[in-house]
Scaffold this motif. Sequence first.
Motif, PDB file in Angstrom:
ATOM      1  N   HIS A 160       0.866  -1.067  44.844  1.00  0.00           N
ATOM      2  CA  HIS A 160       1.329  -1.155  43.455  1.00  0.00           C
ATOM      3  C   HIS A 160       2.828  -0.954  43.290  1.00  0.00           C
ATOM      4  CE1 HIS A 160      -2.983   0.401  42.409  1.00  0.00           C
ATOM      5  NE2 HIS A 160      -2.998  -0.837  42.828  1.00  0.00           N
ATOM      6  N   PHE A 161       3.559  -0.912  44.401  1.00  0.00           N
ATOM      7  CA  PHE A 161       5.010  -0.797  44.306  1.00  0.00           C
ATOM      8  C   PHE A 161       5.665  -1.960  45.041  1.00  0.00           C
ATOM      9  CE2 PHE A 161       5.230   3.233  42.308  1.00  0.00           C
ATOM     10  CZ  PHE A 161       4.241   4.033  42.838  1.00  0.00           C
ATOM     11  N   PRO A 162       6.799  -2.442  44.542  1.00  0.00           N
ATOM     12  CA  PRO A 162       7.520  -3.471  45.301  1.00  0.00           C
ATOM     13  C   PRO A 162       8.007  -2.887  46.619  1.00  0.00           C
ATOM     14  CG  PRO A 162       8.424  -3.196  43.074  1.00  0.00           C
ATOM     15  CD  PRO A 162       7.493  -2.071  43.292  1.00  0.00           C
ATOM     16  N   VAL A 163       7.936  -3.683  47.652  1.00  0.00           N
ATOM     17  CA  VAL A 163       8.361  -3.211  48.969  1.00  0.00           C
ATOM     18  C   VAL A 163       9.846  -3.523  49.157  1.00  0.00           C
ATOM     19  CG1 VAL A 163       8.041  -3.475  51.452  1.00  0.00           C
ATOM     20  CG2 VAL A 163       6.066  -3.565  49.937  1.00  0.00           C
ATOM     21  N   ILE A 164      10.592  -2.503  49.584  1.00  0.00           N
ATOM     22  CA  ILE A 164      12.004  -2.702  49.899  1.00  0.00           C
ATOM     23  C   ILE A 164      12.110  -3.173  51.346  1.00  0.00           C
ATOM     24  CG2 ILE A 164      14.250  -1.561  50.156  1.00  0.00           C
ATOM     25  CD1 ILE A 164      13.391   0.365  47.908  1.00  0.00           C
ATOM     26  N   ARG A 165      11.478  -2.394  52.221  1.00  0.00           N
ATOM     27  CA  ARG A 165      11.464  -2.786  53.628  1.00  0.00           C
ATOM     28  C   ARG A 165      10.359  -2.002  54.338  1.00  0.00           C
ATOM     29  NH1 ARG A 165      15.554  -4.595  57.675  1.00  0.00           N
ATOM     30  NH2 ARG A 165      14.732  -3.972  59.689  1.00  0.00           N
ATOM     31  N   ASP A 166       9.562  -2.716  55.122  1.00  0.00           N
ATOM     32  CA  ASP A 166       8.487  -2.095  55.910  1.00  0.00           C
ATOM     33  C   ASP A 166       7.648  -1.145  55.045  1.00  0.00           C
ATOM     34  OD1 ASP A 166      10.526  -1.871  58.946  1.00  0.00           O
ATOM     35  OD2 ASP A 166       9.444  -3.535  58.030  1.00  0.00           O
ATOM     36  N   LEU A 167       7.786   0.161  55.257  1.00  0.00           N
ATOM     37  CA  LEU A 167       6.953   1.136  54.558  1.00  0.00           C
ATOM     38  C   LEU A 167       7.710   1.831  53.423  1.00  0.00           C
ATOM     39  CD1 LEU A 167       5.422   2.601  57.828  1.00  0.00           C
ATOM     40  CD2 LEU A 167       4.313   1.038  56.240  1.00  0.00           C
ATOM     41  N   VAL A 168       8.877   1.326  53.098  1.00  0.00           N
ATOM     42  CA  VAL A 168       9.692   1.910  52.023  1.00  0.00           C
ATOM     43  C   VAL A 168       9.471   1.104  50.743  1.00  0.00           C
ATOM     44  CG1 VAL A 168      12.016   2.487  51.271  1.00  0.00           C
ATOM     45  CG2 VAL A 168      11.427   2.633  53.693  1.00  0.00           C
ATOM     46  N   VAL A 169       9.083   1.786  49.677  1.00  0.00           N
ATOM     47  CA  VAL A 169       8.789   1.086  48.416  1.00  0.00           C
ATOM     48  C   VAL A 169       9.753   1.528  47.322  1.00  0.00           C
ATOM     49  CG1 VAL A 169       6.356   0.731  48.954  1.00  0.00           C
ATOM     50  CG2 VAL A 169       7.041   2.812  47.783  1.00  0.00           C
ATOM     51  N   ASP A 170       9.836   0.709  46.311  1.00  0.00           N
ATOM     52  CA  ASP A 170      10.706   0.962  45.170  1.00  0.00           C
ATOM     53  C   ASP A 170       9.934   1.786  44.133  1.00  0.00           C
ATOM     54  OD1 ASP A 170      12.793  -1.226  43.119  1.00  0.00           O
ATOM     55  OD2 ASP A 170      12.274   0.876  42.913  1.00  0.00           O
ATOM     56  N   ILE A 171      10.345   3.013  43.907  1.00  0.00           N
ATOM     57  CA  ILE A 171       9.627   3.903  42.979  1.00  0.00           C
ATOM     58  C   ILE A 171      10.400   4.123  41.686  1.00  0.00           C
ATOM     59  CG2 ILE A 171       8.316   5.066  44.795  1.00  0.00           C
ATOM     60  CD1 ILE A 171      10.348   7.351  44.642  1.00  0.00           C
ATOM     61  N   ASP A 172      11.292   3.209  41.346  1.00  0.00           N
ATOM     62  CA  ASP A 172      12.104   3.356  40.129  1.00  0.00           C
ATOM     63  C   ASP A 172      11.250   3.392  38.865  1.00  0.00           C
ATOM     64  OD1 ASP A 172      15.133   1.487  41.042  1.00  0.00           O
ATOM     65  OD2 ASP A 172      14.415   3.508  41.504  1.00  0.00           O
ATOM     66  N   ASN A 173      10.171   2.595  38.846  1.00  0.00           N
ATOM     67  CA  ASN A 173       9.350   2.497  37.629  1.00  0.00           C
ATOM     68  C   ASN A 173       8.764   3.841  37.228  1.00  0.00           C
ATOM     69  OD1 ASN A 173       6.551   2.006  36.276  1.00  0.00           O
ATOM     70  ND2 ASN A 173       7.703   0.144  35.859  1.00  0.00           N
ATOM     71  N   PRO A 174       8.028   4.531  38.107  1.00  0.00           N
ATOM     72  CA  PRO A 174       7.525   5.848  37.709  1.00  0.00           C
ATOM     73  C   PRO A 174       8.628   6.875  37.482  1.00  0.00           C
ATOM     74  CG  PRO A 174       6.887   5.341  39.966  1.00  0.00           C
ATOM     75  CD  PRO A 174       7.494   4.128  39.422  1.00  0.00           C
ATOM     76  N   MET A 175       9.746   6.740  38.188  1.00  0.00           N
ATOM     77  CA  MET A 175      10.861   7.676  37.977  1.00  0.00           C
ATOM     78  C   MET A 175      11.386   7.564  36.543  1.00  0.00           C
ATOM     79  SD  MET A 175      11.562   9.708  40.384  1.00  0.00           S
ATOM     80  CE  MET A 175      11.348   9.998  42.126  1.00  0.00           C
ATOM     81  N   GLU A 176      11.421   6.350  36.030  1.00  0.00           N
ATOM     82  CA  GLU A 176      11.838   6.160  34.647  1.00  0.00           C
ATOM     83  C   GLU A 176      10.862   6.860  33.698  1.00  0.00           C
ATOM     84  OE1 GLU A 176      15.362   4.921  34.551  1.00  0.00           O
ATOM     85  OE2 GLU A 176      14.251   4.967  32.662  1.00  0.00           O
ATOM     86  N   LYS A 177       9.597   6.823  34.037  1.00  0.00           N
ATOM     87  CA  LYS A 177       8.584   7.457  33.206  1.00  0.00           C
ATOM     88  C   LYS A 177       8.725   8.980  33.249  1.00  0.00           C
ATOM     89  CE  LYS A 177       5.253   3.713  33.384  1.00  0.00           C
ATOM     90  NZ  LYS A 177       6.101   2.663  33.880  1.00  0.00           N
ATOM     91  N   PHE A 178       9.117   9.519  34.398  1.00  0.00           N
ATOM     92  CA  PHE A 178       9.340  10.970  34.479  1.00  0.00           C
ATOM     93  C   PHE A 178      10.470  11.359  33.527  1.00  0.00           C
ATOM     94  CE2 PHE A 178       6.268  11.103  37.453  1.00  0.00           C
ATOM     95  CZ  PHE A 178       6.575  10.840  38.779  1.00  0.00           C
ATOM     96  N   ARG A 179      11.522  10.561  33.507  1.00  0.00           N
ATOM     97  CA  ARG A 179      12.651  10.856  32.596  1.00  0.00           C
ATOM     98  C   ARG A 179      12.206  10.718  31.146  1.00  0.00           C
ATOM     99  NH1 ARG A 179      15.976   8.959  37.032  1.00  0.00           N
ATOM    100  NH2 ARG A 179      15.360   6.799  36.773  1.00  0.00           N
ATOM    101  N   LYS A 180      11.339   9.762  30.903  1.00  0.00           N
ATOM    102  CA  LYS A 180      10.881   9.485  29.538  1.00  0.00           C
ATOM    103  C   LYS A 180      10.145  10.678  28.917  1.00  0.00           C
ATOM    104  CE  LYS A 180       7.758   6.335  27.127  1.00  0.00           C
ATOM    105  NZ  LYS A 180       6.915   5.132  27.238  1.00  0.00           N
ATOM    106  N   VAL A 181       9.395  11.425  29.728  1.00  0.00           N
ATOM    107  CA  VAL A 181       8.568  12.498  29.175  1.00  0.00           C
ATOM    108  C   VAL A 181       9.348  13.800  28.995  1.00  0.00           C
ATOM    109  CG1 VAL A 181       6.491  11.503  30.194  1.00  0.00           C
ATOM    110  CG2 VAL A 181       7.669  13.322  31.403  1.00  0.00           C
ATOM    111  N   MET A 182      10.663  13.755  29.188  1.00  0.00           N
ATOM    112  CA  MET A 182      11.519  14.919  28.934  1.00  0.00           C
ATOM    113  C   MET A 182      11.056  16.140  29.723  1.00  0.00           C
ATOM    114  SD  MET A 182      11.756  14.300  24.837  1.00  0.00           S
ATOM    115  CE  MET A 182      12.339  15.926  24.475  1.00  0.00           C
ATOM    116  N   PRO A 183      11.226  16.127  31.026  1.00  0.00           N
ATOM    117  CA  PRO A 183      10.717  17.235  31.845  1.00  0.00           C
ATOM    118  C   PRO A 183      11.625  18.453  31.839  1.00  0.00           C
ATOM    119  CG  PRO A 183      11.708  15.561  33.243  1.00  0.00           C
ATOM    120  CD  PRO A 183      11.780  15.041  31.843  1.00  0.00           C
ATOM    121  N   TRP A 184      11.835  19.019  30.645  1.00  0.00           N
ATOM    122  CA  TRP A 184      12.615  20.248  30.508  1.00  0.00           C
ATOM    123  C   TRP A 184      12.130  20.950  29.250  1.00  0.00           C
ATOM    124  CZ3 TRP A 184      14.972  15.340  30.057  1.00  0.00           C
ATOM    125  CH2 TRP A 184      15.240  14.932  28.742  1.00  0.00           C
ATOM    126  N   THR A 185      12.460  22.248  29.168  1.00  0.00           N
ATOM    127  CA  THR A 185      12.105  22.986  27.963  1.00  0.00           C
ATOM    128  C   THR A 185      13.354  23.325  27.185  1.00  0.00           C
ATOM    129  OG1 THR A 185      12.218  25.074  29.165  1.00  0.00           O
ATOM    130  CG2 THR A 185      10.046  24.053  28.958  1.00  0.00           C
TER     131      THR A 185
END
Lengths: 113, 277
Positions: free
Chosen positions: B116-141
């Motif tokens: 479910h992730f785009p492959v950059i090379r071999d076993l390395v994938v692009d995880i930018d999409n979920p990282m954006e979602k982590f920022r979206k949910v405001m992970p701070w108090t």
Amino acid sequence: MSPFWWLQNIRYFLYFLREFTGPVIAFYTIYFLIGWLFDPALTFVATKSFRLISWITLVFAIIHTLTWFLVTAKISPLPTKFQWIIFILLILFWVFISYISLAFYGWPSVTPI
Amino acid sequence: MQNIRLKIRRSQRESKNESSVQEFTVPFEEEMTVLDALNKIKDEQDGTLSYRWSCRMGICGSCGMMVNGRPVLTCQTYVKNFAHVTASSIASAATLLSSSPSSRPIAEITVEPLRHFPVIRDLVVDIDNPMEKFRKVMPWTLGTGQRPRSEFLSNKPRPAKRDTILTPHLQSPADREKIDQTSQCIKCMLCYSACPVYGLDKGFLGPAAGALAYRYQVDSREEETNKKTRMNRVTGKHDVWDCSFVGECSVVCPKRVDPALALQRLKLMGLKHILLS
């Protein structure tokens, strides 16, 4: 993603089965309503084919109910090790309501209220 | 000497989704993990093999990969658990039958990039999409007592010399327990790889981001204004509502975060938020 992703493991398959019970129940309901429309006396319910469809749908309805009881127990505020209590209580409530419903319609082996 | 065979799916982003499976044979060691085997291949056989790893002890979340069709942390996956010969193709079976017993691999392990992730090379994938979602949910108090509310809301820069005494925001053991489980998330992305909803719709908030949002929503140190803003962010058109409780995310989570449960509770909180707002 493959259209057969739900065959990759047993948990995906059980999820798919859970979701599939919805359309089966919906189909049965529509089938019954259309039959009632064309046969208001409901004579079609005595046919073998309808009884077979009813038994199959009952199995799917039971699977649907049990799987959603499990989900309900899982999202309860109780700690995980006590969630089975919610599951059992839901089943008991379901059995009780079924008993009341059957008794109301005068099921022979159940004492009428 | 006993060997294991690794079948590794390799590709490059530039090759437009074309990939191939390359086989490597590695000497078996009792306490060897799949990550150890990959390191051995990279060190001794093919230095071009690309993959992520760091801590080697299941805490950084870098080494997530598909091993025999299942998303796992390769540093926590022992080769000996696969110690049975599997002939996945006629060619493999022929090789096995023609080879002497001592040279047959005791395990065949397929290693692929996370699903479910785009492959950059071999076993390395692009995880930018979920990282954006982590920022979206405001992970701070926005904890009370840490900064005067008026100062924060006015968006003024912090004064060089503080004349306000900052009071610590105490948290009871019961309050701490509420965020314990979801705080364990190491952002390894195994849950995203296991989630068929995310596989079909990349707009879905996803298990880890949902668990992260829930963790901060139930934090006793969190301000109400932040909670409302966060709920607005996670109750959009897709977001948390797309979860249909498959539950596989909780099964594959190496830290037992139970993101499926967190998402359902977040949905209930979202419903309450929508009805009351």
